[in-house]
Scaffold this active site. Sequence first.
Site, PDB file in Angstrom:
ATOM      1  N   GLY A 239       0.807  -1.194  -0.168  1.00 23.28           N
ATOM      2  CA  GLY A 239      -0.086  -0.080   0.012  1.00 23.28           C
ATOM      3  C   GLY A 239       0.581   1.192   0.120  1.00 23.28           C
ATOM      4  O   GLY A 239       0.347   2.454  -0.363  1.00 23.28           O
ATOM      5  N   GLU A 274       3.715  -6.849   1.648  1.00 26.06           N
ATOM      6  CA  GLU A 274       3.428  -7.096   0.153  1.00 26.06           C
ATOM      7  C   GLU A 274       3.444  -5.792  -0.527  1.00 26.06           C
ATOM      8  O   GLU A 274       2.404  -5.373  -1.048  1.00 26.06           O
ATOM      9  CB  GLU A 274       1.830  -7.613   0.455  1.00 26.06           C
ATOM     10  CG  GLU A 274       1.765  -8.924   1.221  1.00 26.06           C
ATOM     11  CD  GLU A 274       0.134  -9.212   1.353  1.00 26.06           C
ATOM     12  OE1 GLU A 274      -0.697  -8.513   0.922  1.00 26.06           O
ATOM     13  OE2 GLU A 274      -0.007 -10.385   2.112  1.00 26.06           O
ATOM     14  N   GLY A 276       3.969  -3.510  -3.742  1.00 27.22           N
ATOM     15  CA  GLY A 276       3.947  -3.485  -5.185  1.00 27.22           C
ATOM     16  C   GLY A 276       4.358  -2.607  -5.819  1.00 27.22           C
ATOM     17  O   GLY A 276       5.598  -2.317  -6.161  1.00 27.22           O
ATOM     18  N   CYS A 342     -12.490   3.308 -29.277  1.00 28.23           N
ATOM     19  CA  CYS A 342     -13.835   3.779 -29.732  1.00 28.23           C
ATOM     20  C   CYS A 342     -14.519   4.011 -28.348  1.00 28.23           C
ATOM     21  O   CYS A 342     -15.845   3.664 -28.009  1.00 28.23           O
ATOM     22  CB  CYS A 342     -14.332   3.003 -30.538  1.00 28.23           C
ATOM     23  SG  CYS A 342     -13.559   2.821 -31.987  1.00 28.23           S
ATOM     24  N   TYR A 371       0.511  -1.660 -12.294  1.00 29.18           N
ATOM     25  CA  TYR A 371      -0.737  -1.832 -12.711  1.00 29.18           C
ATOM     26  C   TYR A 371      -0.970  -1.100 -13.866  1.00 29.18           C
ATOM     27  O   TYR A 371      -1.936  -0.653 -14.374  1.00 29.18           O
ATOM     28  CB  TYR A 371      -1.599  -1.348 -11.518  1.00 29.18           C
ATOM     29  CG  TYR A 371      -1.734  -1.752 -10.265  1.00 29.18           C
ATOM     30  CD1 TYR A 371      -2.184  -3.051  -9.856  1.00 29.18           C
ATOM     31  CD2 TYR A 371      -0.936  -0.863  -9.247  1.00 29.18           C
ATOM     32  CE1 TYR A 371      -1.757  -3.470  -8.511  1.00 29.18           C
ATOM     33  CE2 TYR A 371      -0.742  -1.593  -7.977  1.00 29.18           C
ATOM     34  CZ  TYR A 371      -1.073  -2.558  -7.526  1.00 29.18           C
ATOM     35  OH  TYR A 371      -1.054  -3.455  -6.614  1.00 29.18           O
TER      36      TYR A 371
HETATM   37  N1  LLP Z   1      -1.739  -6.999  -0.731  1.00 28.86           N
HETATM   38  C1  LLP Z   1      -2.788  -7.003  -1.217  1.00 28.86           C
HETATM   39  C2  LLP Z   1      -3.584  -7.895  -0.097  1.00 28.86           C
HETATM   40  C3  LLP Z   1      -3.312  -6.295  -2.025  1.00 28.86           C
HETATM   41  O1  LLP Z   1      -4.694  -6.377  -2.311  1.00 28.86           O
HETATM   42  C4  LLP Z   1      -2.623  -5.155  -2.812  1.00 28.86           C
HETATM   43  C5  LLP Z   1      -2.959  -4.353  -3.534  1.00 28.86           C
HETATM   44  C6  LLP Z   1      -1.159  -5.217  -2.494  1.00 28.86           C
HETATM   45  C7  LLP Z   1      -0.957  -6.166  -1.354  1.00 28.86           C
HETATM   46  C8  LLP Z   1      -0.294  -4.230  -3.335  1.00 28.86           C
HETATM   47  O2  LLP Z   1      -0.367  -2.936  -2.897  1.00 28.86           O
HETATM   48  P1  LLP Z   1       0.715  -1.751  -3.200  1.00 28.86           P
HETATM   49  O3  LLP Z   1       1.686  -1.945  -2.523  1.00 28.86           O
HETATM   50  O4  LLP Z   1       0.779  -2.079  -4.859  1.00 28.86           O
HETATM   51  O5  LLP Z   1      -0.382  -0.528  -3.058  1.00 28.86           O
HETATM   52  N2  LLP Z   1      -5.236  -1.387  -9.690  1.00 28.86           N
HETATM   53  C9  LLP Z   1      -4.981  -0.100  -8.506  1.00 28.86           C
HETATM   54  C10 LLP Z   1      -4.545  -0.793  -7.505  1.00 28.86           C
HETATM   55  C11 LLP Z   1      -5.133  -1.906  -7.074  1.00 28.86           C
HETATM   56  C12 LLP Z   1      -4.553  -2.390  -5.548  1.00 28.86           C
HETATM   57  C13 LLP Z   1      -4.901  -3.672  -5.124  1.00 28.86           C
HETATM   58  N3  LLP Z   1      -4.555  -4.286  -4.076  1.00 28.86           N
HETATM   59  C14 LLP Z   1      -4.196   1.168  -9.255  1.00 28.86           C
HETATM   60  O6  LLP Z   1      -3.824   1.130 -10.311  1.00 28.86           O
HETATM   61  O7  LLP Z   1      -4.078   1.968  -8.471  1.00 28.86           O
END
Ligand code: LLP
Length: 421
Positions: A239, A274, A276, A342, A371
Amino acid sequence: MNHFEYRDQILHCEGVPVPLIAASVGTPFYLYSAATLTRHFQAMDQAFADIPHVTCFAAKSCSNIAILNLFGRLGGGADIVSGGELFRALTAGIDPKKIVYSGVGKTPEELRYALKSGILMFNVESLQELETLQAVAAALDLVAPVALRINPDVDPKTHAYISTGLAKNKFGLPLDQAAEVYAAAQAMPHIEVVGVSCHIGSQLTTVAPFVEALNKVIAFVRRLSANGITIKYLDMGGGLGINYDQEEPPLPAEYAAALKEALREVPGCTLIIEPGRVIVGNAGILVTKVLYTKSGAKHFIIVDAGMNDLARPSLYGAYHRIQPVEEKGQENVVADLVGPICETGDFLAKERMLPVCASDDLLAVMSAGAYGFSMSSNYNSRPRVAEVLVRGDEFQVIRKRETFAALIQGENIPEWEEFSG
Ligand code: LLP
């Protein structure tokens, strides 16, 4: 800090000029810097070096096996949310003992696959999922290591679509039900309770909500331990946000310091994170070519990448910086940068000061590593674009541009009489 920089007015990825890659692979394409990926992974991982932890990269943010493999070699694991992501992580050589499986809707088949693969932990989100996992594990005569995902009801102050830790979100178990579900899990012979997990949302730009959630989780872990349930793994999800525009998110070290401070309360727990976006977001860009421009009530720059290639602007109104690949001292103009799809919702930037462009100019859509490709689709029957990885002065295609043949792979025209006319 990332490795996309201008040298002699030409955008480079590490040592490679972006136009050189465009000439070789065509456009559009995603371009990642191995040095940036490595640096960002290590910044996050090393911020927790002084406590027991596992960095499980959120595969959904960027799931190419070359990139998963890179993180695996750096000692990382994976946070997966589907059988497909498990397949990718294992194919990339990630140690199953460093894989955690999140998500509200895991199917019995997916649970079976993960159980047989010997993953570290299932982050279970409902009593029914727990019962299904118990049944699947019993049939295989295996024991499933489980953490229950808690919904701490904390506001992450991010976009509504990517906030997950509020009571109204579909994720996790409410705190007031979780103790009961833990008791049920303890009593299941093919379930071993090993952890507690939590993920409150994505693109957070302050540490306060993380700390608030962690404190709730820690209070809960203490309640469990008073009831004789010992927790080995505390999974705080991902997050942490990045800079797309004006945001000033905390650095990994600040994030880590805040979490570690709270974690002193539960010595002996291994932390799982976790991340990302914070690792891959600014390690990748989308390179696109100008097809046409036109002016009327507005000025439009029409490029060869669309919402099927990068969904974030259309889906979340997300901001991605747009930069010319060659700085030619262009004047600026207020324009919409749009794709060939489109739909009016097909845009990469709206009413933005952009360089005046001519056909064939290359533009870089910045901060597209997270993403970006992983959410791309074949909408409008557009083959998915190539992915390219740079390391130093070298580049490699890590995913070929899809062919038209790939678009109809698996499709079939039935030989029914009414079809043959
Ligand atoms: N762990 C879980 C359980 C998650 O659901 C997520 C992201 C992460 C870790 C990783 O989160 P991060 O570190 O990447 O913020 N498509 C959206 C973001 C969706 C995130 C979904 N879950 C965007 O493009 O902003």
